[in-house]
Design an enzyme around this catalytic site. Structure first.
Site, PDB file in Angstrom:
ATOM      1  N   SER A   1       0.844  -1.200   0.000  1.00 57.60           N
ATOM      2  CA  SER A   1       0.000   0.000   0.000  1.00 57.60           C
ATOM      3  C   SER A   1       0.877   1.246   0.000  1.00 57.60           C
ATOM      4  O   SER A   1       0.980   1.954   1.004  1.00 57.60           O
ATOM      5  CB  SER A   1      -0.893   0.007   1.255  1.00 57.60           C
ATOM      6  OG  SER A   1      -1.563  -1.224   1.421  1.00 57.60           O
ATOM      7  N   GLU A   2       1.489   1.515  -1.138  1.00 59.91           N
ATOM      8  CA  GLU A   2       2.451   2.628  -1.210  1.00 59.91           C
ATOM      9  C   GLU A   2       1.809   3.964  -0.866  1.00 59.91           C
ATOM     10  O   GLU A   2       2.392   4.797  -0.176  1.00 59.91           O
ATOM     11  CB  GLU A   2       3.061   2.718  -2.613  1.00 59.91           C
ATOM     12  CG  GLU A   2       4.017   1.594  -2.956  1.00 59.91           C
ATOM     13  CD  GLU A   2       3.324   0.314  -3.390  1.00 59.91           C
ATOM     14  OE1 GLU A   2       2.084   0.314  -3.552  1.00 59.91           O
ATOM     15  OE2 GLU A   2       4.023  -0.695  -3.559  1.00 59.91           O
TER      16      GLU A   2
ATOM     17  N   ASP B   1       9.996   2.715  -9.048  1.00 62.86           N
ATOM     18  CA  ASP B   1       8.828   2.492  -9.918  1.00 62.86           C
ATOM     19  C   ASP B   1       7.550   2.318  -9.086  1.00 62.86           C
ATOM     20  O   ASP B   1       6.482   2.766  -9.480  1.00 62.86           O
ATOM     21  CB  ASP B   1       9.025   1.244 -10.777  1.00 62.86           C
ATOM     22  CG  ASP B   1      10.395   1.165 -11.404  1.00 62.86           C
ATOM     23  OD1 ASP B   1      10.499   1.158 -12.626  1.00 62.86           O
ATOM     24  OD2 ASP B   1      11.400   1.109 -10.641  1.00 62.86           O
TER      25      ASP B   1
ATOM     26  N   HIS C   1      10.569  -1.925 -13.703  1.00 59.14           N
ATOM     27  CA  HIS C   1      11.457  -2.250 -12.583  1.00 59.14           C
ATOM     28  C   HIS C   1      12.845  -1.669 -12.847  1.00 59.14           C
ATOM     29  O   HIS C   1      13.847  -2.327 -12.596  1.00 59.14           O
ATOM     30  CB  HIS C   1      11.577  -3.767 -12.415  1.00 59.14           C
ATOM     31  CG  HIS C   1      10.425  -4.400 -11.681  1.00 59.14           C
ATOM     32  ND1 HIS C   1       9.143  -4.310 -12.107  1.00 59.14           N
ATOM     33  CD2 HIS C   1      10.395  -5.145 -10.545  1.00 59.14           C
ATOM     34  CE1 HIS C   1       8.349  -4.987 -11.269  1.00 59.14           C
ATOM     35  NE2 HIS C   1       9.089  -5.494 -10.315  1.00 59.14           N
TER      36      HIS C   1
END
Ligand SMILES: Cc1ncc(C[n+]2csc(CCOP(=O)(O)OP(=O)(O)O)c2C)c(N)n1
Ligand SMILES: [Mg+2]
Lengths: 340, 351
Positions: free
Chosen positions: A67-68, A93, A137
């Site tokens: 949960s950025e 990213d 990535h």
């Protein structure tokens, strides 16, 4: 926990130096805590935070759900309430999902609310690329974030800065994005004891004096400049290397002074070219130079304007290398020879 | 065997000691199920082979193996058509193969070759196969969930009875976009099947450490969405749940969530088990879940029903392995993409 560092006098790596920075902060500053994915696992953040949860407890070293956005927002909220959180994004990213809290919130509150709210949050973003990881990535988005007024952006290149700029970032009263690059993790050095220094007085630094050309980098690209300078020295080309260290707010004076002497500026950037960070350096310097001060057109070495490929055949050659920097420098000096 | 937390809302579904018996197979369905068994074996052995290519150092692009989870992809795929639009995540080899992708194009992609599913531009984590309904997989967690909602919107606008499907993991339900997407799909009445492969882990962390319940189906209730939670290691259970949910979506009855409870035998990325880097991940658990293997349970069921003999099984396996060996040999020989692709593919082009 006020023990002197166990690494005093010993050569340590860039990754270990980051960990030393965290140990200093978590030992001396009760308002510091860290939150992010992978903090209880040895594999997300390399050796840069190993066992911090065991040393300082899982309340201050918090591993999280995927949960950025919420974790970054929570760090911003705690920062508004007197803490100095470091939110860790093991890959830049993935941090894109947290952009609202970084760009619209953390960077704006102090100004927008009349200087009454401060957000001393540090957003640690890790650049992790190569290894055929591909488009989602691999990104180095420092140029994006350096564009945002109110968000300080720092990129340590040296082992000492890996530790010391982290400490300065966390102790700074503004939101800071601290960007480290996994390709630097094996650089090694012996570090002096920690001295806490205000981030506001940190800026570009001359790493190597030279008179023929000014090579400018940040983070890994600084290392490329240093390696290129070594190669060029063997050919009697005397390159000055400047490590920018702090991308925002940007203070070009040291670069300006250097280019005024060398007349040649080559900027090496791990990001893309169009509207990129290298362009900002070149613009800031050249607009302040006297007309005619340049002996060669400035150059920038960047990624090609294409997403990172996965295939080995395409990945080879995608990332700038020291030899490309050296080639550019030679070409810039050659044009001088023809002209004179 | 480590017990799930007492609060486990999945209960037996998350207990590897349960659901280990052979599947109850109807003999009349035998031939069809042999085909599905074969697909599961293709997935298992292709991924096993990819793991070996990683060890060999030939495959460098990150490879997330779904060994142990094959029944989810295969069970869902049986109810889908090539005109449906399916999206995957970082662990999508099984989705790609179950829908009709070949080991040859998957392995070539993993090796970065031009003959690969994404023409060598994507590797393991970025797969594509429009001919069989696979419209893309990407490794940004949660990213394809709203994209599948958009495909559901397109299907609704098209006016046919196609559906959109998003495969994702339990970790992805922690991203806000999952909840936004469910809500949007419900209020718009879109034909979307959300398939959560709940393998109880997100990289190194057990779901115990990330959520107050291990049952993802509860989110569907919150969003007033139809949902079913099944044993994801039971091909027949996955298939019948999918039938109910997809048929309803095709009839215009809106989206649904399918939660398939499963477990990955390997680590998060690469061929190892990740015991050393996982929090709450123990070798005993991995061993226990191996007893709940979706392939063995189907095999045993087919043998018990007299559909397959041990010899039949051995020859099926041999045939599958030969196909994969050939795919590897071809992929090794295949050309890399032309370097010009790096720039040529950045923009689609003409207008
Ligand atoms: C936005 C984002 N955050 C974090 C990651 C790192 N990451 C890759 S896969 C993964 C685990 C996801 O778990 P889950 O959705 O349950 O899928 P599983 O791996 O179990 O199949 C994580 C955290 C990522 N790729 N993207
Ligand atoms: Mg999972």
């Amino acid at each position: 926990m006020n023990k002197p560092s166990a690494t005093a006098g010993r050569e340590i790596s860039y990754g270990e130096a980051i960990r030393e920075g965290f140990i200093h902060l978590l030992s001396r500053h009760r308002e510091v805590f860290t939150i992010g994915q992978g903090l209880w696992s040895p594999w997300y953040v390399g050796n840069s935070m190993t066992d911090l949860d065991k040393l300082f407890g899982k309340e201050r070293v918090i591993d999280t759900p995927v949960s950025e956005l919420a974790c970054t927002g929570a760090a911003v909220g705690a920062a508004l309430c007197g803490y100095r959180p470091v939110v860790i994004h093991p890959r830049m990213d993935f941090m894109v999902l947290a952009a609202d809290q970084i760009v619209n919130q953390a960077a704006k509150w102090h100004h927008m609310l009349g200087g009454q709210a401060t957000v001393p949050v540090t957003v640690r973003a890790i650049i992790n690329r190569g290894g055929e990881q591909g488009a989602q990535h691999s990104q180095a988005l420092h140029g994006w974030f350096a564009h945002i007024p109110g968000l300080r952006v720092v990129m340590p290149a040296s082992v000492a800065d890996a530790r010391d700029l982290l400490i300065a970032s966390v102790l700074c009263d503004d939101p800071v994005m601290y960007i480290d690059d996994r390709w630097l993790y094996e650089r090694r050095a012996v570090l002096p004891p920690v001295v806490e220094r205000p981030l506001a007085t940190e800026g570009p630094r001359v790493l190597r004096p030279g008179k023929d050309i000014t090579l400018v980098g940040a983070s890994y690209s600084t290392w490329l400049c240093e390696q290129a300078a070594e190669m060029l020295a063997a050919e009697d080309i005397d390159a000055e290397v400047i490590d920018v260290r702090v991308l925002n707010p940007f203070e070009p004076a040291a670069i300006l002074a250097s280019v005024s002497r060398t007349g040649r500026l080559c900027v090496v950037d791990g990001g893309w070219r169009n509207a990129g960070w290298a362009a900002e350096v070149i613009a800031s310097v050249t607009e302040a130079l006297d007309a005619g001060a340049l002996k060669a057109a400035p150059r920038r070495i960047t990624l090609p304007d294409a997403p990172a490929p996965t295939s080995k055949a395409l990945e080879q050659g995608y990332y700038p290398e020291a030899r490309h920097v050296a080639e550019a420098a030679r070409a810039m000096l050659a044009s001088r020879r023809i002209a004179s | 065997m480590a017990k799930r937390q007492p609060w486990s809302e999945l209960g037996g579904l998350a207990d590897p000691a349960r659901f280990t018996a052979p599947l109850q197979v109807a003999k009349a369905d035998g031939a069809r199920l042999c085909g599905l068994l074969r697909t599961m074996l293709v997935i298992r052995h292709t991924e096993d082979q990819i793991g070996r290519l990683v060890v060999e150092g030939l495959a460098r692009t990150p490879c997330h193996l779904g060994i142990g989870q094959e029944a989810v992809a295969v069970g869902v795929a049986t109810r889908l058509r090539a005109t449906d639009r399916v999206f995957g995540n970082h662990r999508s080899h099984s989705h790609f193969l179950a829908l009709g992708g070949t080991p040859a194009s998957l392995i070539a992609e993993v090796l970065g070759k031009a003959t690969g599913a994404s023409r060598g531009m994507g590797g393991s984590m970025h797969l594509f196969g429009r001919e069989f309904g696979f419209h893309g997989s990407v490794p940004i967690v949660g990213a394809t969930i709203p994209i599948a909602v958009g495909a559901g919107l397109a299907a609704k606008l098209d006016g046919g009875d196609s559906v959109a499907v998003a495969f994702f993991g339990d970790g992805a339900t922690e991203e806000g976009v999952f909840h936004e997407s469910m809500n949007l799909a419900v209020v718009q009445g879109l034909p979307v099947l959300f398939v959560c492969e709940n393998n109880l882990f997100s990289s190194h962390l057990d779901i115990d450490l990330r959520q107050p319940s291990d049952r993802i189906g509860r989110y569907a209730e919150a969003h007033r969405m139809r949902s079913l939670t099944v044993d994801g290691n039971d091909l027949l259970a996955v298939e019948s749940a999918t039938t109910a949910l997809v048929d309803a979506a095709r009839r215009g009855e809106g989206p649904a969530l399918l939660e398939a409870v499963t477990y990955r035998f390997r680590g998060h990325v690469g061929p190892n088990e990740d015991i050393d880097v996982g929090v709450h991940r123990r070798m005993e658990d991995v061993e226990a879940w191996r007893h709940r293997c979706p392939i063995r349970r189907l095999q045993d069921g087919l043998v018990a029903a007299g559909v397959l003999s041990a010899d039949d099984l051995a020859s099926m396996e041999k045939d599958v392995l030969a196909g994969i060996a050939e795919a590897v040999a071809n992929a090794r020989r295949a050309a890399y993409p032309d370097p010009s692709a790096l720039h040529q593919l950045v923009y689609a082009g003409q207008r």
